[in-house]
Scaffold this active site. Structure first.
Site, PDB file in Angstrom:
ATOM      1  N   ASP A   1       0.872  -1.182   0.000  1.00  0.00           N
ATOM      2  CA  ASP A   1       0.000   0.000   0.000  1.00  0.00           C
ATOM      3  C   ASP A   1       0.904   1.226   0.000  1.00  0.00           C
ATOM      4  O   ASP A   1       2.093   1.134   0.299  1.00  0.00           O
ATOM      5  CB  ASP A   1      -0.895  -0.017   1.256  1.00  0.00           C
ATOM      6  CG  ASP A   1      -1.786   1.221   1.338  1.00  0.00           C
ATOM      7  OD1 ASP A   1      -2.295   1.664   0.292  1.00  0.00           O
ATOM      8  OD2 ASP A   1      -1.959   1.769   2.446  1.00  0.00           O
ATOM      9  N   SER A   2       0.302   2.375  -0.286  1.00  0.00           N
ATOM     10  CA  SER A   2       1.056   3.626  -0.225  1.00  0.00           C
ATOM     11  C   SER A   2       1.532   3.914   1.207  1.00  0.00           C
ATOM     12  O   SER A   2       2.460   4.673   1.407  1.00  0.00           O
ATOM     13  CB  SER A   2       0.180   4.771  -0.718  1.00  0.00           C
ATOM     14  OG  SER A   2      -1.005   4.829   0.053  1.00  0.00           O
TER      15      SER A   2
ATOM     16  N   TYR B   1      -0.338   8.705  -2.166  1.00  0.00           N
ATOM     17  CA  TYR B   1      -0.319   8.522  -3.609  1.00  0.00           C
ATOM     18  C   TYR B   1      -1.537   9.201  -4.257  1.00  0.00           C
ATOM     19  O   TYR B   1      -1.525   9.553  -5.421  1.00  0.00           O
ATOM     20  CB  TYR B   1      -0.407   7.034  -3.966  1.00  0.00           C
ATOM     21  CG  TYR B   1       0.820   6.176  -3.756  1.00  0.00           C
ATOM     22  CD1 TYR B   1       1.943   6.636  -3.065  1.00  0.00           C
ATOM     23  CD2 TYR B   1       0.851   4.871  -4.255  1.00  0.00           C
ATOM     24  CE1 TYR B   1       3.060   5.806  -2.875  1.00  0.00           C
ATOM     25  CE2 TYR B   1       1.957   4.052  -4.083  1.00  0.00           C
ATOM     26  CZ  TYR B   1       3.056   4.520  -3.391  1.00  0.00           C
ATOM     27  OH  TYR B   1       4.141   3.688  -3.217  1.00  0.00           O
ATOM     28  N   GLY B   2      -2.600   9.320  -3.476  1.00  0.00           N
ATOM     29  CA  GLY B   2      -3.910   9.696  -4.029  1.00  0.00           C
ATOM     30  C   GLY B   2      -3.988  11.059  -4.670  1.00  0.00           C
ATOM     31  O   GLY B   2      -4.902  11.336  -5.451  1.00  0.00           O
TER      32      GLY B   2
ATOM     33  N   CYS C   1      -3.919  -0.936  -2.077  1.00  0.00           N
ATOM     34  CA  CYS C   1      -4.140   0.504  -2.260  1.00  0.00           C
ATOM     35  C   CYS C   1      -5.144   0.763  -3.394  1.00  0.00           C
ATOM     36  O   CYS C   1      -4.927   0.330  -4.535  1.00  0.00           O
ATOM     37  CB  CYS C   1      -2.795   1.134  -2.595  1.00  0.00           C
ATOM     38  SG  CYS C   1      -2.863   2.901  -2.868  1.00  0.00           S
TER      39      CYS C   1
ATOM     40  N   THR D   1      -5.726   3.494  -4.903  1.00  0.00           N
ATOM     41  CA  THR D   1      -5.125   4.377  -5.911  1.00  0.00           C
ATOM     42  C   THR D   1      -4.244   3.578  -6.874  1.00  0.00           C
ATOM     43  O   THR D   1      -4.346   3.734  -8.094  1.00  0.00           O
ATOM     44  CB  THR D   1      -4.295   5.473  -5.193  1.00  0.00           C
ATOM     45  OG1 THR D   1      -5.165   6.196  -4.322  1.00  0.00           O
ATOM     46  CG2 THR D   1      -3.646   6.405  -6.170  1.00  0.00           C
TER      47      THR D   1
ATOM     48  N   GLU E   1      -5.845   9.316   9.617  1.00  0.00           N
ATOM     49  CA  GLU E   1      -4.450   9.237  10.085  1.00  0.00           C
ATOM     50  C   GLU E   1      -4.243  10.039  11.362  1.00  0.00           C
ATOM     51  O   GLU E   1      -3.337   9.752  12.124  1.00  0.00           O
ATOM     52  CB  GLU E   1      -3.508   9.713   8.990  1.00  0.00           C
ATOM     53  CG  GLU E   1      -3.582   8.781   7.809  1.00  0.00           C
ATOM     54  CD  GLU E   1      -2.292   8.618   7.059  1.00  0.00           C
ATOM     55  OE1 GLU E   1      -1.489   9.559   7.065  1.00  0.00           O
ATOM     56  OE2 GLU E   1      -2.120   7.544   6.462  1.00  0.00           O
TER      57      GLU E   1
ATOM     58  N   CYS F   1     -11.060   3.260  -0.752  1.00  0.00           N
ATOM     59  CA  CYS F   1      -9.750   3.692  -0.261  1.00  0.00           C
ATOM     60  C   CYS F   1      -9.464   2.947   1.038  1.00  0.00           C
ATOM     61  O   CYS F   1     -10.381   2.734   1.850  1.00  0.00           O
ATOM     62  CB  CYS F   1      -9.785   5.197  -0.030  1.00  0.00           C
ATOM     63  SG  CYS F   1      -8.383   5.852   0.869  1.00  0.00           S
ATOM     64  N   THR F   2      -8.212   2.564   1.201  1.00  0.00           N
ATOM     65  CA  THR F   2      -7.796   1.779   2.369  1.00  0.00           C
ATOM     66  C   THR F   2      -8.256   2.336   3.712  1.00  0.00           C
ATOM     67  O   THR F   2      -8.491   1.587   4.654  1.00  0.00           O
ATOM     68  CB  THR F   2      -6.254   1.735   2.429  1.00  0.00           C
ATOM     69  OG1 THR F   2      -5.768   3.062   2.233  1.00  0.00           O
ATOM     70  CG2 THR F   2      -5.682   0.805   1.405  1.00  0.00           C
ATOM     71  N   HIS F   3      -8.341   3.673   3.785  1.00  0.00           N
ATOM     72  CA  HIS F   3      -8.602   4.297   5.091  1.00  0.00           C
ATOM     73  C   HIS F   3     -10.086   4.330   5.470  1.00  0.00           C
ATOM     74  O   HIS F   3     -10.420   4.442   6.638  1.00  0.00           O
ATOM     75  CB  HIS F   3      -8.090   5.736   5.085  1.00  0.00           C
ATOM     76  CG  HIS F   3      -6.599   5.849   5.106  1.00  0.00           C
ATOM     77  ND1 HIS F   3      -5.792   5.241   4.173  1.00  0.00           N
ATOM     78  CD2 HIS F   3      -5.765   6.494   5.958  1.00  0.00           C
ATOM     79  CE1 HIS F   3      -4.525   5.525   4.442  1.00  0.00           C
ATOM     80  NE2 HIS F   3      -4.482   6.276   5.520  1.00  0.00           N
TER      81      HIS F   3
HETATM   82  N1  DGL Z   1      -3.841   3.948   0.122  1.00  0.00           N
HETATM   83  C1  DGL Z   1      -4.518   5.017  -0.574  1.00  0.00           C
HETATM   84  C2  DGL Z   1      -5.744   4.432  -1.282  1.00  0.00           C
HETATM   85  O1  DGL Z   1      -6.272   3.407  -0.903  1.00  0.00           O
HETATM   86  C3  DGL Z   1      -4.904   6.151   0.353  1.00  0.00           C
HETATM   87  C4  DGL Z   1      -3.740   6.964   0.859  1.00  0.00           C
HETATM   88  C5  DGL Z   1      -2.993   7.663  -0.261  1.00  0.00           C
HETATM   89  O2  DGL Z   1      -3.498   8.637  -0.851  1.00  0.00           O
HETATM   90  O3  DGL Z   1      -1.890   7.218  -0.558  1.00  0.00           O
HETATM   91  O4  DGL Z   1      -6.195   4.982  -2.244  1.00  0.00           O
END
Ligand code: DGL
Length: 271
Positions: free
Chosen positions: A10-11, A42-43, A73, A75, A152, A186-188
């Site tokens: 993941d990012s 990364y997003g 991830c 993204t 976060e 998105c992961t979060h």
């Molecule tokens: N891991 C990214 C996603 O699932 C979220 C965090 C990022 O922007 O890197 O899209």
């Protein structure tokens, strides 16, 4: 049978939400996790940069002798081209395909909402897939860039007034569109699933891509005869590209029950 580890990346550390599900479903599997904490997020980046990062992340996991790769991830999964994934020496699975298939399976009204980072929504990855899987689908997509920093920074407890306000700001148009299914792309976002669910209402199915991907990975490993030996006690090794300080605290948030395990910093630029 194959006792090599599953590679997950993941990012950052959000992908640990997918690891949590993998450990629940596949307790005998070893896992190697890479979180690109030195280059997150990364997003908000361009497709070219995301692609370059994804290639390096994958190269690192391959150097760890993994038997398959899960891009946790949203993204990356939206940006990494299918033809490149097919050319990899091990099976690759992205969260987007898995989540789109689950959404297609559960929707009744064919009105589907998608939320994710700016890069995920701009890529139209979910829309392209959903239109193929659900003829006549009405898709309402929305980038929700403020959700990642909220999570976060720990604004995740039920009823948090700041998070509730941002949810209302982002999701009102999706609620008004009358969707019966919403992909948390998105992961979060699964960390604020409870609050999103309260806002959207109980009639809306919430799709967690990490869960959907873990479910598909389990099937894929079985189909390809790649499951680990039942006597194997699954271990997890974690790698990050920034200092591991604070890893345990964040891992606790995303993994729920972080049971320890080595955390190492690597130089991702070398891959
Ligand atoms: N891991 C990214 C996603 O699932 C979220 C965090 C990022 O922007 O890197 O899209």
């Amino acid at each position: 049978m194959d006792n090599r580890p599953i590679g997950v990346f993941d990012s950052g550390l959000g992908g640990l939400t997918g690891v949590r599900e993998l450990r629940r479903r596949l307790p005998n599997e070893d896992i190697v996790y890479f979180g690109d904490t030195g280059r997150v997020p990364y997003g908000s980046r361009s497709p070219e940069t995301i692609l370059q990062y994804a290639r390096q992340d994958i190269a690192f996991l391959l150097s760890q002798n993994v038997k398959c790769i899960m891009a946790a991830c949203g993204t990356v999964s939206s940006t990494y081209p299918a033809r490149e994934a097919e050319a990899l020496p091990v099976p690759y699975l992205g969260v987007v395909n898995a989540a789109a298939r689950e959404a297609a399976f559960v929707t009744r009204s064919r009105r589907i909402g998608v939320i994710g980072t700016a890069a995920t929504i701009r890529s139209r990855s979910y829309e392209t897939l959903l239109r193929r899987l659900v003829p006549g689908a009405e898709i309402t997509a929305k980038a929700c860039p403020m959700f990642v920093p909220l999570v976060e920074n720990g604004y995740v407890e039920d009823g948090n007034p700041v998070t509730r306000l941002i949810i209302e700001e982002y999701l009102t148009s999706i609620r008004e569109a009358g969707v019966d299914t919403l992909i948390l792309g998105c992961t979060h976002y699964p960390l604020i699933k409870g609050m999103i669910g309260q806002f959207m209402g109980p009639q809306v199915n919430l799709i967690d891509p990490g869960q959907a991907a873990a479910h598909e990975l389990e099937q894929l490993l079985s189909q390809k005869g790649l499951r680990a030996d039942r006597t194997n006690t699954g271990t997890a090794r974690f790698f990050v590209s920034d200092t591991p300080d604070g890893f345990v605290q964040m891992a606790d948030l995303f993994l729920g029950e972080y049971r320890g395990g080595p955390v190492e910093q690597i130089a991702i630029d070398k891959y």
